[in-house]
Design an enzyme around this catalytic site. Structure first.
Site, PDB file in Angstrom:
ATOM      1  N   SER A   7     108.279  76.102  79.940  1.00  0.00           N
ATOM      2  CA  SER A   7     108.476  76.707  78.616  1.00  0.00           C
ATOM      3  C   SER A   7     107.218  77.431  78.156  1.00  0.00           C
ATOM      4  O   SER A   7     107.291  78.482  77.547  1.00  0.00           O
ATOM      5  CB  SER A   7     108.911  75.654  77.595  1.00  0.00           C
ATOM      6  OG  SER A   7     108.035  74.551  77.605  1.00  0.00           O
ATOM      7  N   ASP A  27     113.006  69.047  82.638  1.00  0.00           N
ATOM      8  CA  ASP A  27     112.609  68.585  81.308  1.00  0.00           C
ATOM      9  C   ASP A  27     112.288  67.087  81.359  1.00  0.00           C
ATOM     10  O   ASP A  27     113.072  66.309  81.930  1.00  0.00           O
ATOM     11  CB  ASP A  27     113.789  68.857  80.351  1.00  0.00           C
ATOM     12  CG  ASP A  27     113.392  68.736  78.902  1.00  0.00           C
ATOM     13  OD1 ASP A  27     112.769  67.721  78.517  1.00  0.00           O
ATOM     14  OD2 ASP A  27     113.716  69.663  78.140  1.00  0.00           O
ATOM     15  N   LEU A  47     101.096  65.436  80.630  1.00  0.00           N
ATOM     16  CA  LEU A  47     100.514  66.534  79.856  1.00  0.00           C
ATOM     17  C   LEU A  47     101.585  67.394  79.194  1.00  0.00           C
ATOM     18  O   LEU A  47     101.265  68.270  78.383  1.00  0.00           O
ATOM     19  CB  LEU A  47      99.648  67.433  80.757  1.00  0.00           C
ATOM     20  CG  LEU A  47      98.355  66.799  81.254  1.00  0.00           C
ATOM     21  CD1 LEU A  47      98.533  66.222  82.646  1.00  0.00           C
ATOM     22  CD2 LEU A  47      97.213  67.798  81.243  1.00  0.00           C
ATOM     23  N   TYR A 115     103.204  68.090  65.040  1.00  0.00           N
ATOM     24  CA  TYR A 115     102.527  67.945  66.339  1.00  0.00           C
ATOM     25  C   TYR A 115     101.624  66.711  66.333  1.00  0.00           C
ATOM     26  O   TYR A 115     101.694  65.858  67.231  1.00  0.00           O
ATOM     27  CB  TYR A 115     101.706  69.205  66.633  1.00  0.00           C
ATOM     28  CG  TYR A 115     100.809  69.105  67.844  1.00  0.00           C
ATOM     29  CD1 TYR A 115     101.324  69.241  69.126  1.00  0.00           C
ATOM     30  CD2 TYR A 115      99.433  68.885  67.710  1.00  0.00           C
ATOM     31  CE1 TYR A 115     100.505  69.156  70.244  1.00  0.00           C
ATOM     32  CE2 TYR A 115      98.606  68.800  68.818  1.00  0.00           C
ATOM     33  CZ  TYR A 115      99.144  68.941  70.078  1.00  0.00           C
ATOM     34  OH  TYR A 115      98.321  68.857  71.183  1.00  0.00           O
ATOM     35  N   PHE A 176      89.145  84.686  62.002  1.00  0.00           N
ATOM     36  CA  PHE A 176      89.745  84.316  60.716  1.00  0.00           C
ATOM     37  C   PHE A 176      88.721  83.494  59.937  1.00  0.00           C
ATOM     38  O   PHE A 176      88.234  82.481  60.425  1.00  0.00           O
ATOM     39  CB  PHE A 176      91.035  83.529  60.919  1.00  0.00           C
ATOM     40  CG  PHE A 176      92.120  84.351  61.561  1.00  0.00           C
ATOM     41  CD1 PHE A 176      92.901  85.207  60.789  1.00  0.00           C
ATOM     42  CD2 PHE A 176      92.342  84.304  62.932  1.00  0.00           C
ATOM     43  CE1 PHE A 176      93.886  85.986  61.378  1.00  0.00           C
ATOM     44  CE2 PHE A 176      93.323  85.075  63.533  1.00  0.00           C
ATOM     45  CZ  PHE A 176      94.104  85.919  62.744  1.00  0.00           C
TER      46      PHE A 176
END
Ligand code: NAD
Length: 288
Positions: A7, A27, A47, A115, A176
């Site tokens: 992915s 998966d 990982l 996350y 930024f």
């Protein structure tokens, strides 16, 4: 054996490993796939993840599904099939954006994104697996990893490949904020080495993987520019919401458990990475 659903990973990154490992595209949440791959496996290096904080804010359900439930599925299947140990890639994100100073592992977690919540949740879960079932687990809390093969074209790209690509394309790198924000950058070689050490460290270990050194974005740009022979002329953009000001690993426990990583220092690793992207170095060899 390597399991990855590609992915965000790329199969071409595995070319050098081909003779040494079987690659399977699939998966970690697919039980049939795990039942096929795990028999006979002693060590699982986990990982796989949707690794972006920003993506997790946009897609919380998917992020928790892969990063938390995926870890549960993998750990349970590994335990059932008699694996000895699972080594989990956790993250400094578990400490949260408000944490300051050198972050030691006993600092109270303060996850501020799906996350980070998935990572700390997975750590707790793995700790349950260790205490309840005697299944060995190790959690490695990476700080900001960089190195060859990091994807500069990912929409959630990390700062170092983005800087290198901009310098190579003769574009202005974008900073930024004021550029004085710091991160604890750790070379991927050290992360790979630490994973291998983690195969034999005391089970149940939860440990930072960082350099123990803060570096701001100006320093990073300067070293990358020097390596590539380009004078960086960055464009400053407003600070992004949620960006953290500083990040630093306390590496005391890491050094006590693993000893000292005997690799190049940070500027040398940054320069090697820049030159790798510029195609001036032969492919890094991960396997001797
Ligand atoms: N890069 C960093 O600075 C950093 C910092 C802290 C933690 N981490 C963690 O390190 C690990 C590796 O991250 P990375 O930066 O190399 O990112 P990456 O995107 O290169 O690696 C993640 C891999 O997981 C695969 N994957 C995603 N969902 C999957 C699924 N459901 N089943 C099987 N494979 C799947 C992706 O294809 C990809 O190859 C991740 O767990 C990440 O959370 C990375």
């Amino acid at each position: 054996k390597i399991l990855d659903d590609l992915s965000s990973g790329h199969e071409h990154n595995l070319l050098e490993l081909r003779p040494h490992a079987e690659f399977v595209c699939g998966d970690i949440r697919d039980p049939a796939m795990l039942d096929r791959l795990l028999p006979g496996v002693e060590l699982v290096f986990h990982l796989a993840a949707l690794p972006s904080v920003v993506y997790s804010v946009e897609h919380p359900v998917e992020s928790l599904s892969v990063n938390w439930q995926g870890t549960l599925a993998l750990a349970e299947a590994a335990r059932r099939h008699g694996a000895r140990r699972l080594i989990f890639s956790s993250s400094c994100a578990v400490y949260g954006p408000r944490a300051s100073g050198a972050l030691s592992e006993d600092r109270r977690p303060d996850p501020a994104s799906p996350y980070a919540t998935a990572k700390i949740g997975a750590e707790y879960l793995l700790s349950n697996f260790h205490t309840l079932y005697g299944f060995e687990t190790v959690c490695l809390r990476y700080f900001n990893v960089f190195g060859p093969r990091q994807d500069p074209d990912s929409p959630y790209g990390a700062v170092i490949p983005l800087f290198v690509k901009a310098l190579l394309d003769r574009r202005q790198p974008v900073i930024f904020g004021d550029g004085n924000q710091t991160r604890d950058f750790v070379p991927v070689e050290q992360v790979a080495w630490t994973n291998l050490q983690a195969a034999t460290c005391p089970p149940g270990t939860i440990v930072n993987v960082g350099n123990g050194r803060q570096t701001n974005l100006w320093e990073i740009l300067r070293v990358l520019g020097d390596a590539l022979g380009v004078a960086p002329d960055p464009r400053l953009e407003p600070e992004r919401a949620g960006d953290i000001r500083e990040s630093l690993a306390d590496t005391t426990l890491n050094r006590a458990v693993f000893g000292t990583f005997d690799g190049p220092d940070l500027p040398a690793s940054l320069a090697r990475t820049a030159l790798w992207f510029a195609g001036r170095l032969p492919e890094h060899r991960f396997v001797d």
